[in-house]
Design an enzyme around this catalytic site. Structure first.
Site, PDB file in Angstrom:
ATOM      1  N   GLU A  46       6.930   0.591   5.737  1.00 27.50           N
ATOM      2  CA  GLU A  46       6.276  -0.425   6.541  1.00 27.50           C
ATOM      3  C   GLU A  46       6.446  -1.766   5.847  1.00 27.50           C
ATOM      4  OE1 GLU A  46       2.050   0.155   6.828  1.00 27.50           O
ATOM      5  OE2 GLU A  46       1.810  -1.362   8.391  1.00 27.50           O
TER       6      GLU A  46
ATOM      7  N   GLU B 245      -8.221   4.007   9.238  1.00 22.33           N
ATOM      8  CA  GLU B 245      -7.711   3.905   7.875  1.00 22.33           C
ATOM      9  C   GLU B 245      -8.749   3.314   6.940  1.00 22.33           C
ATOM     10  OE1 GLU B 245      -4.306   1.288   8.795  1.00 22.33           O
ATOM     11  OE2 GLU B 245      -5.321  -0.207   7.554  1.00 22.33           O
TER      12      GLU B 245
ATOM     13  N   HIS C 146       0.812  -1.210   0.000  1.00 20.23           N
ATOM     14  CA  HIS C 146       0.000   0.000   0.000  1.00 20.23           C
ATOM     15  C   HIS C 146       0.846   1.260   0.000  1.00 20.23           C
ATOM     16  CE1 HIS C 146       0.588  -0.835   4.350  1.00 20.23           C
ATOM     17  NE2 HIS C 146       0.576   0.471   4.498  1.00 20.23           N
TER      18      HIS C 146
ATOM     19  N   GLN D 244      -3.956   3.599   0.965  1.00 20.21           N
ATOM     20  CA  GLN D 244      -4.418   3.585   2.351  1.00 20.21           C
ATOM     21  C   GLN D 244      -4.537   5.028   2.832  1.00 20.21           C
ATOM     22  OE1 GLN D 244      -1.502   2.748   5.543  1.00 20.21           O
ATOM     23  NE2 GLN D 244      -2.773   1.011   6.088  1.00 20.21           N
TER      24      GLN D 244
ATOM     25  N   HIS E   3       3.583   7.039   4.138  1.00 22.31           N
ATOM     26  CA  HIS E   3       4.540   5.930   4.082  1.00 22.31           C
ATOM     27  C   HIS E   3       4.209   4.979   2.951  1.00 22.31           C
ATOM     28  CE1 HIS E   3       1.373   4.087   6.716  1.00 22.31           C
ATOM     29  NE2 HIS E   3       1.723   2.963   6.126  1.00 22.31           N
TER      30      HIS E   3
HETATM   31 CO    CO Z   1       0.503   1.297   6.460  1.00 24.37          CO
END
Ligand code: CO
Length: 142
Positions: free
Chosen positions: A138, A53, A17, A64, A88
């Site tokens: 992540e 989210e 994502h 996301q 991110h």
């Molecule tokens: Co994330």
């Protein structure tokens, strides 16, 4: 030889994502629905991270949208400092612990010393943007 080092051991397998910090989750979802013709596949409140989210499926990956649920949430601090935008990138890995260890072994600055639960029942670990080409990363194991 560095070429062979890169091709062995744990590696990134896909972009899971791209996370975008937003002030208003419903407005963000509506923006993507109207502008890009894509809709929410999954929505979740992650209390431990202080975020709500929405995952919008785009091909085999997600956009996301992340929105803070409390003022001390890291995403709230990000929004206050930088405003809405790219927060991110989540990379899919087969084994989060092994991928995290690889980062540590290569001098990466990690935020999570050990993998922890993420949304959708995933296992995740965050890598600090400092020393990581300025990108918060992540690692996501499904
Ligand atoms: Co994330």
């Amino acid at each position: 030889m560095s070429g062979s080092a890169a091709s062995t051991g744990p590696k990134l397998s896909a972009i899971d994502h791209v996370a975008i910090a937003v002030h208003d989750l419903d407005a963000g979802i509506e923006h993507y629905r109207v502008t890009y013709g894509v809709d929410v596949a999954h929505r979740e409140r992650v209390e431990s991270d202080g975020v709500e989210e929405a995952l919008i499926k785009v091909g085999g990956s997600y956009v996301q949208l992340v929105c803070p649920t409390r003022p001390d949430s890291p995403v709230a601090k990000f929004l206050a400092k930088k405003g809405e935008g790219l927060h991110h990138v989540g990379y899919r890995v087969a084994d989060c612990a092994a991928a995290l260890q690889r980062v540590i072994d290569n001098g990466g600055k990690v935020i999570d010393e050990v993998p922890r639960p993420g949304s959708r029942g995933t296992t995740v670990a965050f890598i600090h943007p400092k020393g990581g080409l300025g990108t918060l990363i992540e690692l996501v194991q499904e």
